[in-house]
Design a protein around this motif. Structure first.
Motif, PDB file in Angstrom:
ATOM      1  N   UNK A   1      50.666  39.011  49.613  1.00 64.21           N
ATOM      2  CA  UNK A   1      49.668  39.315  48.605  1.00 64.21           C
ATOM      3  C   UNK A   1      48.306  38.722  48.892  1.00 64.21           C
ATOM      4  N   UNK A   2      48.167  37.956  49.982  1.00 60.51           N
ATOM      5  CA  UNK A   2      46.871  37.344  50.249  1.00 60.51           C
ATOM      6  C   UNK A   2      45.818  38.379  50.632  1.00 60.51           C
ATOM      7  N   UNK A   3      46.237  39.462  51.295  1.00 60.68           N
ATOM      8  CA  UNK A   3      45.304  40.507  51.684  1.00 60.68           C
ATOM      9  C   UNK A   3      45.531  41.793  50.893  1.00 60.68           C
ATOM     10  N   UNK A   4      46.269  41.696  49.814  1.00 61.57           N
ATOM     11  CA  UNK A   4      46.598  42.879  49.033  1.00 61.57           C
ATOM     12  C   UNK A   4      45.356  43.434  48.344  1.00 61.57           C
ATOM     13  N   UNK A   5      45.242  44.732  48.363  1.00 61.77           N
ATOM     14  CA  UNK A   5      44.140  45.399  47.682  1.00 61.77           C
ATOM     15  C   UNK A   5      44.383  45.336  46.175  1.00 61.77           C
ATOM     16  N   UNK A   6      43.314  45.175  45.392  1.00 62.51           N
ATOM     17  CA  UNK A   6      43.492  45.179  43.940  1.00 62.51           C
ATOM     18  C   UNK A   6      43.982  46.549  43.475  1.00 62.51           C
ATOM     19  N   UNK A   7      44.815  46.534  42.481  1.00 62.72           N
ATOM     20  CA  UNK A   7      45.383  47.765  41.933  1.00 62.72           C
ATOM     21  C   UNK A   7      44.474  48.275  40.817  1.00 62.72           C
TER      22      UNK A   7
END
Length: 146
Positions: free
Chosen positions: A48-54
């Motif tokens: 989740x460190x590079x996860x795109x915002x939903x």
């Protein structure tokens, strides 16, 4: 005749390595490796460190009239694409930023798509600042000059 034998003196007890000294070094090295591995995971590989915002809800606002140069005006409506889980955004900050950005501009400047897109990007930067990253995008729902 008696014979005497000379023997070397016994090594001093202080020179002997204490039992378990190598084991302490091994444990210390193992702890350091584990700490370095945990730090690398935390900073580089954490899920989740590079996860795109939903994307979350879209906040649609009523159009506002903005005074342009030479007695012209712009009727502009905007909608904000919020991130999922964002606190309910107050649209007044977005409307204020829109009025500040477009007020006093020349109508000819606004009819060119390239200029309008550049102004939209500038507006998005301001909204990102004012809403602390809770706005993913801004959409023009109405854009009429007169």
């Amino acid at each position: 005749m008696s014979t005497t034998t000379l023997s070397a003196p016994a090594p001093a007890a202080a020179e002997e390595e204490p039992a378990g000294g190598g084991r302490k070094k091994l444990v210390l090295l193992l702890v350091l490796v584990l700490v370095a591995g945990a730090a690398a995971y935390w900073f580089l590989l954490r899920p989740g460190s590079d996860a795109e915002p939903v994307p979350g809800e879209v906040l649609v606002m009523e159009p506002v009239q903005v005074n342009l140069a030479d007695g012209h005006y712009l009727s502009v409506g905007i909608a904000l694409q919020l991130v999922e889980g964002a606190a309910h955004a107050d649209g007044s900050k977005a409307l204020d930023a829109t009025i500040d950005l477009f007020s006093g501009r020349e109508p000819d400047e606004l009819v060119r798509a390239r200029n309008r897109n550049a102004l939209k990007e500038e507006l998005m930067e301001e909204l990102d600042h004012r809403y602390h990253g809770e706005v993913l995008d801004v959409y023009f729902t109405q854009f009429v000059t007169q």
